[in-house]
Enzyme design. Structure first.
Site, PDB file in Angstrom:
ATOM      1  N   ASP A  54       0.885  -1.164   0.000  1.00  0.00           N
ATOM      2  CA  ASP A  54       0.000   0.000   0.000  1.00  0.00           C
ATOM      3  C   ASP A  54       0.921   1.211   0.000  1.00  0.00           C
ATOM      4  O   ASP A  54       1.530   1.541   1.018  1.00  0.00           O
ATOM      5  CB  ASP A  54      -0.896  -0.016   1.240  1.00  0.00           C
ATOM      6  CG  ASP A  54      -1.825   1.193   1.315  1.00  0.00           C
ATOM      7  OD1 ASP A  54      -1.632   2.169   0.546  1.00  0.00           O
ATOM      8  OD2 ASP A  54      -2.746   1.168   2.161  1.00  0.00           O
ATOM      9  N   TYR A  90      -9.865  14.576  -7.434  1.00  0.00           N
ATOM     10  CA  TYR A  90      -8.938  13.672  -8.119  1.00  0.00           C
ATOM     11  C   TYR A  90      -7.874  14.462  -8.845  1.00  0.00           C
ATOM     12  O   TYR A  90      -6.756  14.016  -8.995  1.00  0.00           O
ATOM     13  CB  TYR A  90      -9.715  12.774  -9.092  1.00  0.00           C
ATOM     14  CG  TYR A  90      -8.838  11.937  -9.983  1.00  0.00           C
ATOM     15  CD1 TYR A  90      -8.059  10.902  -9.474  1.00  0.00           C
ATOM     16  CD2 TYR A  90      -8.775  12.175 -11.357  1.00  0.00           C
ATOM     17  CE1 TYR A  90      -7.258  10.134 -10.288  1.00  0.00           C
ATOM     18  CE2 TYR A  90      -7.978  11.407 -12.178  1.00  0.00           C
ATOM     19  CZ  TYR A  90      -7.222  10.391 -11.646  1.00  0.00           C
ATOM     20  OH  TYR A  90      -6.430   9.617 -12.464  1.00  0.00           O
ATOM     21  N   SER A 140      -2.255  11.902 -14.189  1.00  0.00           N
ATOM     22  CA  SER A 140      -3.437  11.898 -15.035  1.00  0.00           C
ATOM     23  C   SER A 140      -3.551  13.203 -15.814  1.00  0.00           C
ATOM     24  O   SER A 140      -3.155  14.271 -15.330  1.00  0.00           O
ATOM     25  CB  SER A 140      -4.687  11.733 -14.167  1.00  0.00           C
ATOM     26  OG  SER A 140      -5.854  11.929 -14.923  1.00  0.00           O
TER      27      SER A 140
END
Length: 156
Positions: A62, A155, A142
């Site tokens: 993680d 986001y 992104s």
């Protein structure tokens, strides 16, 4: 074989872009550590790379947790004896919804995986890279950072 004799960690390699990156690195000769939080997906990708003739090993990690990232480095060094490249690809989003409906917990998870993971990999891998005279980070982002999407404000 541009990556022959290189060892690479690819985070978020259990699916999507990370899977493709891990497969391509292996095809170019790298020994790949497939890092993911989803064991079944990570194991599947590592097995597929090996079945195609590449070298890959799955490590559960993680990347939002410093101890997991430290253990990822340790597992990589134990398995392959070196590390040359870290591809920070892991990323998550919250459910598409109005910005004021996103919970603090969801916001914290997005930030921890998409941003703080870069801190953790640097914190753990840079000292190692310094001892061996170099290494490389590839940070995947992104396009949402330059082209926001409605309902995914946090986001970005």
């Amino acid at each position: 074989m541009r990556l022959a004799n290189k060892v690479a960690i690819v985070t978020g390699a259990g699916s999507g872009f990370g899977e493709g990156i891990a497969e391509r690195f292996a095809a170019e000769g790298a020994r790949v550590v497939v890092a993911d939080i989803q064991d079944a997906h990570g194991e599947r990708v590592a097995a597929a790379i090996r079945a195609a003739g590449g070298q890959a090993h799955f490590v559960h990690a993680d990347v939002s947790q410093g101890p997991d990232v430290g253990a990822l480095l340790a597992a990589t060094l134990e398995r392959y004896g070196a590390l040359d490249v870290v591809v920070n690809n892991a990323g998550v989003s919250h459910r598409n919804q109005p910005l004021l409906d996103v919970s603090e917990g969801d916001f914290d998870r997005v930030f921890a995986v998409n941003v703080k993971s870069l801190y953790w990999t640097a914190r753990h891998m840079v000292p190692y890279f310094r001892t061996r005279g170099g290494g490389a980070f590839v940070n995947i982002a992104s396009t949402a950072g330059v082209r926001p999407r409605p309902g995914l404000v946090w986001y970005n």
